[in-house]
Design a protein around this motif. Sequence first.
Motif, PDB file in Angstrom:
ATOM      1  N   THR A 134       0.736  -1.352   0.137  1.00 27.11           N
ATOM      2  CA  THR A 134       0.060   0.057   0.017  1.00 27.11           C
ATOM      3  C   THR A 134       0.920   1.500  -0.115  1.00 27.11           C
ATOM      4  O   THR A 134       0.720   2.199  -0.645  1.00 27.11           O
ATOM      5  CB  THR A 134      -0.953  -0.106   1.334  1.00 27.11           C
ATOM      6  OG1 THR A 134      -1.838  -1.256   1.172  1.00 27.11           O
ATOM      7  CG2 THR A 134      -1.941   1.154   1.216  1.00 27.11           C
ATOM      8  N   HIS A 135       2.002   1.220   0.669  1.00 27.20           N
ATOM      9  CA  HIS A 135       2.787   2.322   0.860  1.00 27.20           C
ATOM     10  C   HIS A 135       3.536   2.707  -0.366  1.00 27.20           C
ATOM     11  O   HIS A 135       3.450   3.809  -1.006  1.00 27.20           O
ATOM     12  CB  HIS A 135       3.792   1.985   2.289  1.00 27.20           C
ATOM     13  CG  HIS A 135       5.141   2.917   1.783  1.00 27.20           C
ATOM     14  ND1 HIS A 135       4.927   4.289   2.356  1.00 27.20           N
ATOM     15  CD2 HIS A 135       6.317   2.840   1.530  1.00 27.20           C
ATOM     16  CE1 HIS A 135       6.259   4.831   2.171  1.00 27.20           C
ATOM     17  NE2 HIS A 135       7.031   4.300   1.622  1.00 27.20           N
ATOM     18  N   LYS A 136       3.937   1.555  -1.009  1.00 23.05           N
ATOM     19  CA  LYS A 136       4.397   1.762  -2.458  1.00 23.05           C
ATOM     20  C   LYS A 136       3.871   2.354  -3.572  1.00 23.05           C
ATOM     21  O   LYS A 136       4.038   2.885  -4.248  1.00 23.05           O
ATOM     22  CB  LYS A 136       5.285   0.617  -2.835  1.00 23.05           C
ATOM     23  CG  LYS A 136       6.556   0.125  -2.077  1.00 23.05           C
ATOM     24  CD  LYS A 136       7.700   1.030  -2.221  1.00 23.05           C
ATOM     25  CE  LYS A 136       8.854   0.444  -0.988  1.00 23.05           C
ATOM     26  NZ  LYS A 136       9.911   1.505  -1.285  1.00 23.05           N
ATOM     27  N   LEU A 137       2.617   1.849  -3.403  1.00 21.34           N
ATOM     28  CA  LEU A 137       1.526   2.146  -4.443  1.00 21.34           C
ATOM     29  C   LEU A 137       1.032   3.728  -4.258  1.00 21.34           C
ATOM     30  O   LEU A 137       0.876   4.237  -5.063  1.00 21.34           O
ATOM     31  CB  LEU A 137       0.319   1.196  -4.341  1.00 21.34           C
ATOM     32  CG  LEU A 137      -0.933   1.328  -5.242  1.00 21.34           C
ATOM     33  CD1 LEU A 137      -0.131   1.263  -6.666  1.00 21.34           C
ATOM     34  CD2 LEU A 137      -1.920   0.242  -4.949  1.00 21.34           C
ATOM     35  N   ALA A 138       1.156   4.255  -2.834  1.00 16.84           N
ATOM     36  CA  ALA A 138       0.873   5.386  -2.861  1.00 16.84           C
ATOM     37  C   ALA A 138       1.803   6.415  -3.495  1.00 16.84           C
ATOM     38  O   ALA A 138       1.507   7.199  -3.867  1.00 16.84           O
ATOM     39  CB  ALA A 138       0.882   5.687  -1.203  1.00 16.84           C
ATOM     40  N   ILE A 139       3.055   5.925  -3.486  1.00 17.91           N
ATOM     41  CA  ILE A 139       4.238   6.578  -4.214  1.00 17.91           C
ATOM     42  C   ILE A 139       4.045   6.503  -5.368  1.00 17.91           C
ATOM     43  O   ILE A 139       4.128   7.666  -6.152  1.00 17.91           O
ATOM     44  CB  ILE A 139       5.365   6.075  -3.794  1.00 17.91           C
ATOM     45  CG1 ILE A 139       6.006   6.103  -2.484  1.00 17.91           C
ATOM     46  CG2 ILE A 139       6.640   6.672  -4.691  1.00 17.91           C
ATOM     47  CD1 ILE A 139       7.030   5.207  -1.716  1.00 17.91           C
ATOM     48  N   LEU A 140       3.603   5.573  -5.995  1.00 17.52           N
ATOM     49  CA  LEU A 140       3.340   5.372  -7.571  1.00 17.52           C
ATOM     50  C   LEU A 140       2.006   6.415  -7.917  1.00 17.52           C
ATOM     51  O   LEU A 140       2.081   7.088  -9.152  1.00 17.52           O
ATOM     52  CB  LEU A 140       2.932   4.134  -8.114  1.00 17.52           C
ATOM     53  CG  LEU A 140       3.998   3.179  -7.963  1.00 17.52           C
ATOM     54  CD1 LEU A 140       3.614   1.771  -8.547  1.00 17.52           C
ATOM     55  CD2 LEU A 140       5.244   3.553  -8.781  1.00 17.52           C
TER      56      LEU A 140
END
Length: 211
Positions: free
Chosen positions: A17-23
Amino acid sequence: MRSDLSQLTTLTHPLITHKLAILRDKDTSPAEFKATLSTLTALMSHHIFAHLNLRDVTITTPLEDMQTQKLLKAPVITSILRAGNGMADDLFTLLPEASMAHIGMQRDPETHEPVFYYEKYPTDIATRQNILVDPMLATGGSAIESASRLKKLGVTDIVFACLVAAPEGVAAFSAAHPDIPIITAALDRELNDSCYILPGLGDAGDRIFNT
Ligand code: PRP
Ligand code: URA
């Protein structure tokens, strides 16, 4: 259209979820987008590769023989061009015994229908498990057509992996290919009038390749 979410697995790990928020963030640079997509694909790979078939083997460690398991046959990773390469390259790095196949699909900007332009497969594709990847499942048209092409070649064991799915795309894909599991990092709200996913992350191909 039948909506079947039962074949959908949404990965809810905090790091994903954290990495997807960056994307998703519009201010993320193309370089950071590409690097984060690689990390996110690696985090998802545990689940994406989970269905692979193993065979029993005997190996010899430096100390003794042991019974263990190895891949029955290396899978084929199929990238839906262009954006699929952003995930497929990283899965291929994790499993270099695999083969890569490519299917070129370009959405028509007016009709939003997929337009096919290229395909390349290993000759023994029909006998191998297949991991079909594309970061975005919007209307589902590109993934549905790609999976149909694989099935016409005789492929019977397919998993579809994406980063962001729209409910409309999941429903359409499930109706067309009820036998193919869908693995995603997020199930978003809806499509807009241009068939982009909301909230989504924009145009995945443009953001990966800085076009
Ligand atoms: C994007 C995306 C999928 C497709 C999803 O590709 O990478 O392939 O759209 O939309 P759909 O579910 O409605 O078919 P696009 O056609 O923009 O091509 P690109 O990867 O070359 O940018
Ligand atoms: N293709 C993309 O890259 N993004 C979307 O939101 C929809 C289709």
